[in-house]
Write an enzyme that holds these catalytic residues in place. Structure first.
Site, mmCIF file in Angstrom:
data_model
loop_
_atom_site.group_PDB
_atom_site.id
_atom_site.type_symbol
_atom_site.label_atom_id
_atom_site.label_comp_id
_atom_site.label_asym_id
_atom_site.label_seq_id
_atom_site.Cartn_x
_atom_site.Cartn_y
_atom_site.Cartn_z
ATOM 1 N N GLU A 60 0.843 -1.647 0.071
ATOM 2 C CA GLU A 60 0.169 0.044 0.475
ATOM 3 C C GLU A 60 1.515 0.852 0.102
ATOM 4 O O GLU A 60 1.745 1.541 0.508
ATOM 5 C CB GLU A 60 -0.694 0.096 0.984
ATOM 6 N N LYS B 100 7.919 -1.729 -2.695
ATOM 7 C CA LYS B 100 7.965 -0.726 -1.442
ATOM 8 C C LYS B 100 8.318 -0.030 -0.659
ATOM 9 O O LYS B 100 8.629 0.775 -0.509
ATOM 10 C CB LYS B 100 6.772 -1.819 -0.662
ATOM 11 N N CYS C 86 6.704 4.270 8.943
ATOM 12 C CA CYS C 86 6.880 4.104 7.924
ATOM 13 C C CYS C 86 8.349 3.765 7.311
ATOM 14 O O CYS C 86 9.149 2.904 7.574
ATOM 15 C CB CYS C 86 6.304 4.144 6.558
HETATM 16 N N1 LIG Z 1 0.621 3.719 7.837
HETATM 17 C C1 LIG Z 1 0.420 3.494 6.624
HETATM 18 O O1 LIG Z 1 0.384 4.944 6.572
HETATM 19 C C2 LIG Z 1 0.873 2.856 6.003
HETATM 20 C C3 LIG Z 1 1.052 3.025 4.582
HETATM 21 C C4 LIG Z 1 1.059 1.665 3.709
HETATM 22 C C5 LIG Z 1 2.128 0.537 4.516
HETATM 23 N N2 LIG Z 1 2.060 -0.194 5.354
HETATM 24 C C6 LIG Z 1 1.970 -0.835 6.184
HETATM 25 O O2 LIG Z 1 1.236 -1.585 6.231
HETATM 26 C C7 LIG Z 1 1.205 -1.851 7.740
HETATM 27 C C8 LIG Z 1 -0.159 -2.054 8.629
HETATM 28 O O3 LIG Z 1 0.196 -0.421 8.934
HETATM 29 P P1 LIG Z 1 -0.785 0.014 9.664
HETATM 30 O O4 LIG Z 1 -0.086 1.388 10.321
HETATM 31 O O5 LIG Z 1 -2.060 -0.220 9.684
HETATM 32 O O6 LIG Z 1 -0.555 -0.532 11.514
HETATM 33 P P2 LIG Z 1 -1.530 0.037 12.699
HETATM 34 O O7 LIG Z 1 -1.003 -0.911 14.141
HETATM 35 O O8 LIG Z 1 -2.047 0.992 12.849
HETATM 36 O O9 LIG Z 1 -2.392 -1.525 12.087
HETATM 37 C C9 LIG Z 1 -2.240 -2.554 12.346
HETATM 38 C C10 LIG Z 1 -3.673 -3.547 13.389
HETATM 39 O O10 LIG Z 1 -3.536 -5.084 13.253
HETATM 40 C C11 LIG Z 1 -3.968 -5.258 14.036
HETATM 41 N N3 LIG Z 1 -3.680 -7.308 14.244
HETATM 42 C C12 LIG Z 1 -2.141 -7.277 14.777
HETATM 43 N N4 LIG Z 1 -1.712 -8.821 14.775
HETATM 44 C C13 LIG Z 1 -3.483 -9.309 14.395
HETATM 45 C C14 LIG Z 1 -3.771 -10.234 14.392
HETATM 46 N N5 LIG Z 1 -2.501 -11.961 14.339
HETATM 47 N N6 LIG Z 1 -4.944 -10.702 14.642
HETATM 48 C C15 LIG Z 1 -5.640 -9.874 13.531
HETATM 49 N N7 LIG Z 1 -5.194 -8.221 14.405
HETATM 50 C C16 LIG Z 1 -3.899 -8.106 14.140
HETATM 51 C C17 LIG Z 1 -4.010 -4.788 15.744
HETATM 52 O O11 LIG Z 1 -3.912 -4.933 16.873
HETATM 53 C C18 LIG Z 1 -3.717 -3.643 14.527
HETATM 54 O O12 LIG Z 1 -5.294 -2.645 15.125
HETATM 55 C C19 LIG Z 1 2.415 -2.014 7.876
HETATM 56 O O13 LIG Z 1 2.968 -3.151 7.459
HETATM 57 C C20 LIG Z 1 2.849 -0.843 7.973
HETATM 58 O O14 LIG Z 1 3.978 -0.891 7.323
HETATM 59 C C21 LIG Z 1 1.229 1.175 6.541
HETATM 60 O O1 LIG Z 2 8.475 17.222 1.884
HETATM 61 C C1 LIG Z 2 8.695 16.485 3.009
HETATM 62 C C2 LIG Z 2 7.397 15.254 2.992
HETATM 63 C C3 LIG Z 2 7.289 15.216 3.958
HETATM 64 N N1 LIG Z 2 8.255 15.652 4.747
HETATM 65 C C4 LIG Z 2 7.660 14.491 6.162
HETATM 66 O O2 LIG Z 2 7.736 13.299 5.959
HETATM 67 C C5 LIG Z 2 7.066 12.104 6.651
HETATM 68 C C6 LIG Z 2 6.347 11.408 5.720
HETATM 69 O O3 LIG Z 2 5.598 12.195 5.388
HETATM 70 P P1 LIG Z 2 4.337 11.662 4.092
HETATM 71 O O4 LIG Z 2 5.315 10.509 3.105
HETATM 72 O O5 LIG Z 2 3.695 12.182 3.714
HETATM 73 O O6 LIG Z 2 3.606 10.148 5.038
HETATM 74 P P2 LIG Z 2 3.383 8.764 5.677
HETATM 75 O O7 LIG Z 2 2.221 8.940 5.437
HETATM 76 O O8 LIG Z 2 4.296 8.258 6.232
HETATM 77 O O9 LIG Z 2 3.554 8.257 3.822
HETATM 78 C C7 LIG Z 2 4.502 7.434 3.456
HETATM 79 O O10 LIG Z 2 5.066 6.298 4.508
HETATM 80 C C8 LIG Z 2 3.768 4.907 4.039
HETATM 81 C C9 LIG Z 2 3.843 3.691 4.588
HETATM 82 O O11 LIG Z 2 4.488 3.257 3.964
HETATM 83 C C10 LIG Z 2 3.212 5.154 2.349
HETATM 84 O O12 LIG Z 2 2.214 4.218 1.901
HETATM 85 C C11 LIG Z 2 3.581 6.285 2.002
HETATM 86 O O13 LIG Z 2 3.905 6.587 0.298
HETATM 87 C C12 LIG Z 2 4.387 7.524 2.352
HETATM 88 O O14 LIG Z 2 4.363 8.711 1.633
HETATM 89 C C13 LIG Z 2 6.070 13.451 7.794
HETATM 90 O O15 LIG Z 2 6.196 13.730 9.489
HETATM 91 C C14 LIG Z 2 6.359 14.776 6.714
HETATM 92 O O16 LIG Z 2 6.139 15.790 7.583
HETATM 93 C C15 LIG Z 2 8.956 16.587 4.576
HETATM 94 O O17 LIG Z 2 9.410 16.546 5.479
HETATM 95 N N2 LIG Z 2 9.033 16.873 3.658
#
Ligand SMILES: NC(=O)c1ccc[n+]([C@@H]2O[C@H](COP(=O)([O-])OP(=O)(O)OC[C@H]3O[C@@H](n4cnc5c(N)ncnc54)[C@H](O)[C@@H]3O)[C@@H](O)[C@H]2O)c1
Ligand SMILES: O=c1ccn([C@@H]2O[C@H](COP(=O)(O)OP(=O)(O)O[C@H]3O[C@H](CO)[C@@H](O)[C@H](O)[C@H]3O)[C@@H](O)[C@H]2O)c(=O)[nH]1
Length: 469
Positions: free
Chosen positions: A162, A222, A278
């Site tokens: 994602e 990713k 992340c």
């Molecule tokens: N947060 C982001 O913006 C983002 C974006 C892209 C990818 N990711 C990736 O996606 C993954 C999830 O991230 P997130 O931010 O959603 O995490 P999160 O901590 O918000 O959510 C994960 C959830 O999974 C649940 N969980 C854990 N083990 C479980 C199990 N065995 N059965 C059922 N539920 C269970 C937890 O209770 C928790 O609510 C990570 O690998 C992260 O790196 C995060």
């Molecule tokens: O020009 C910039 C852009 C971002 N940030 C900082 O960088 C961090 C991350 O920002 P951003 O990437 O926008 O947010 P995330 O939600 O952490 O998203 C990143 O991490 C996710 C989890 O993997 C990915 O899915 C996304 O594509 C990737 O952008 C934050 O503290 C921002 O303030 C800066 O300081 N300067």
């Protein structure tokens, strides 16, 4: 293959919004999001949709439309797994805090638990999708666990990382730059599984933006994307320090550089340091993987992105202490913002936590205003660092509901998150309420030096030459 039931394990920042959008766009598919955290599930089911556990612009509207129709949140994980033909694994993959790879490798225990649960519960064939961010070749381990149960169930494993960013999750999901699907495209069954997932996204994503690759490329892409993005932030932050010494303005430099179409203008905003759940975790994971293959130069190259980021957070905090006549002991410092970026209530790895920790070590008294973060969370973030007793944290840091309370009799105000509302605050009122000299530290580069000066502030803006340095 027509998919009728999707299960997503993990109702977090990714699972919740992603499944809400899939459910909204695919009304004929039942989508059930499950989690072991019953409190989180209860919040997703809250009658008042504004109380769902994750704040993202536009999310409550999407949830409101689909919830109860074809979007369900449940703590009955077994049942949802059994009923689904397609299972997304979207659980957390934090940095390991123990044992081999401590502080670097991704902790895959939650992923493995999911795989074992799927293997135990399933009575019909499943497409299992890695939605979590995982080290390259994790699918191999999943396959091993799933295929050794001997119960005759067939599994296809896909990688579908994602790319949404928090604060713009709904927008990113509705209109993604690309959707990446890695699968075993050399086999008929593998191709079928990839096709089934392509068809889900094709409900709203143009086909040319749905990219299919082999599983390993997808997993590694990713980590690579996040490393490249974080590298840009560290690069501009490195230049911000040089700008401060030379009279260059980092905004002007970023603009000039970004107008080169080969470089591009996005992600060049200098800041107090990147945060979020992340970037750091994924780069550390990349460094660990490179090291485990003996690629030490590759590992060192990427590790520098983190080293630079830690430096940026530290130097911002140290600059506050230095400017306030080398001591902040007993002094009130107001924080505007705690979230790691605007438009989210997520505070994971937020720069504010580390700046606060540094200042608390210097015995400052901190008062925080963040429009979406509660005091409970701020306390939990600091306690997690384990730098001092919980009691001391409670005594030294407080959250308030009104931004102007932050400045009342404060020696300094620091901007840690770039919330839009901070740009609209009455600066004269803030100035009047502060002790003099009134120091303002802008860690997000949202202010203009000259207009603050006119009010009377002594201002430091990251990446700008100023008289405070
Ligand atoms: N947060 C982001 O913006 C983002 C974006 C892209 C990818 N990711 C990736 O996606 C993954 C999830 O991230 P997130 O931010 O959603 O995490 P999160 O901590 O918000 O959510 C994960 C959830 O999974 C649940 N969980 C854990 N083990 C479980 C199990 N065995 N059965 C059922 N539920 C269970 C937890 O209770 C928790 O609510 C990570 O690998 C992260 O790196 C995060
Ligand atoms: O020009 C910039 C852009 C971002 N940030 C900082 O960088 C961090 C991350 O920002 P951003 O990437 O926008 O947010 P995330 O939600 O952490 O998203 C990143 O991490 C996710 C989890 O993997 C990915 O899915 C996304 O594509 C990737 O952008 C934050 O503290 C921002 O303030 C800066 O300081 N300067």
């Amino acid at each position: 293959m027509k998919i009728k039931n999707i299960c997503c394990i993990g109702a977090g920042y990714v699972g919740g919004p992603t499944m809400a959008v899939i459910a909204q766009k695919c009304p004929e598919i039942n989508v059930t999001v499950v989690d072991i955290n019953e409190k989180r599930i209860a919040a997703w089911n809250d009658k008042d949709v504004e109380n769902i556990p994750i704040y993202e612009p536009g999310l409550s509207k999407v949830v409101d439309e689909a919830r109860g129709r074809n979007l369900f949140f449940s703590a009955d994980v077994d049942k949802a797994i059994d009923q689904a033909e397609m299972i997304f694994i979207s659980v957390n993959t934090p940095t390991k805090a123990y044992g081999m790879g401590k502080g670097m490798a991704a902790d895959l225990k939650f992923i493995e638990l999911c795989a074992r649960q799927i293997a135990r519960v399933s009575t019909s064939d499943k497409i299992v999708i890695e939605k979590s961010t995982l080290p390259v070749r994790t699918a191999e381990a999943l396959k091993n666990i799933l295929e050794n149960t001997g119960n005759g169930v067939n599994y296809q494993i896909l990688s579908n990382p994602e790319f949404l960013a928090e604060g713009t999750a709904v927008e990113d999901l509705m209109d993604p730059d690309r959707v990446l699907i890695g699968g075993d495209i050399d086999t008929e069954k593998g191709k079928e599984a990839v096709e089934a997932l392509v068809n889900v996204y094709a409900h709203w994503v143009p086909k040319e933006r749905i990219l299919t690759t082999n599983v390993w490329s997808s997993e590694l892409s990713k980590l690579t994307a996040n490393a490249f993005l974080a590298q840009r932030v560290s690069s501009i932050n490195a230049m911000s320090e040089l700008c401060e010494k030379t009279g260059a303005d980092v905004n002007e430099v970023a603009k000039a550089v970004g107008m080169d179409s080969r470089i591009g203008s996005k992600f060049l905003k200098s800041s107090v340091g990147f945060g979020g759940s992340c970037f750091q975790k994924d780069i550390l994971n990349l460094v660990y993987i490179a090291k485990s293959f003996g690629l030490n130069e590759v590992a060192d190259y990427w590790e520098q992105v983190i080293i630079m980021n830690d430096h940026q957070k530290r130097r911002f905090a140290a600059n506050i202490v230095r400017t306030l006549f080398n001591t902040v002991a007993g002094k009130k410092i107001g924080f505007l913002g705690w979230a790691f970026k605007k438009d989210t209530n997520d505070t994971r790895e937020s720069a504010a936590i580390y700046v606060a920790d540094y200042l608390l070590n210097e015995q400052a008294e901190i008062v925080v205003y963040d429009p979406k973060v509660k005091e409970e969370q701020i306390n939990a973030d600091l306690d997690y660092l384990n730098t001092r007793s919980e009691k001391e944290n409670r005594q030294r840091i407080k959250a308030v509901n009104d931004p102007y309370q932050v400045s009342k009799e404060a020696h300094a105000v620091a901007i840690l998150t770039e919330w839009d509302e901070f740009k609209e605050l009455d600066r004269k009122r803030i100035y009047d309420e502060m002790l003099k000299p009134a120091f303002l530290f802008d860690g997000r580069n949202i202010l203009h030096q000259s207009s603050q000066k006119a009010i009377g502030f002594k201002t430091y803006i990251i990446g700008e030459n100023c008289d405070l340095l």
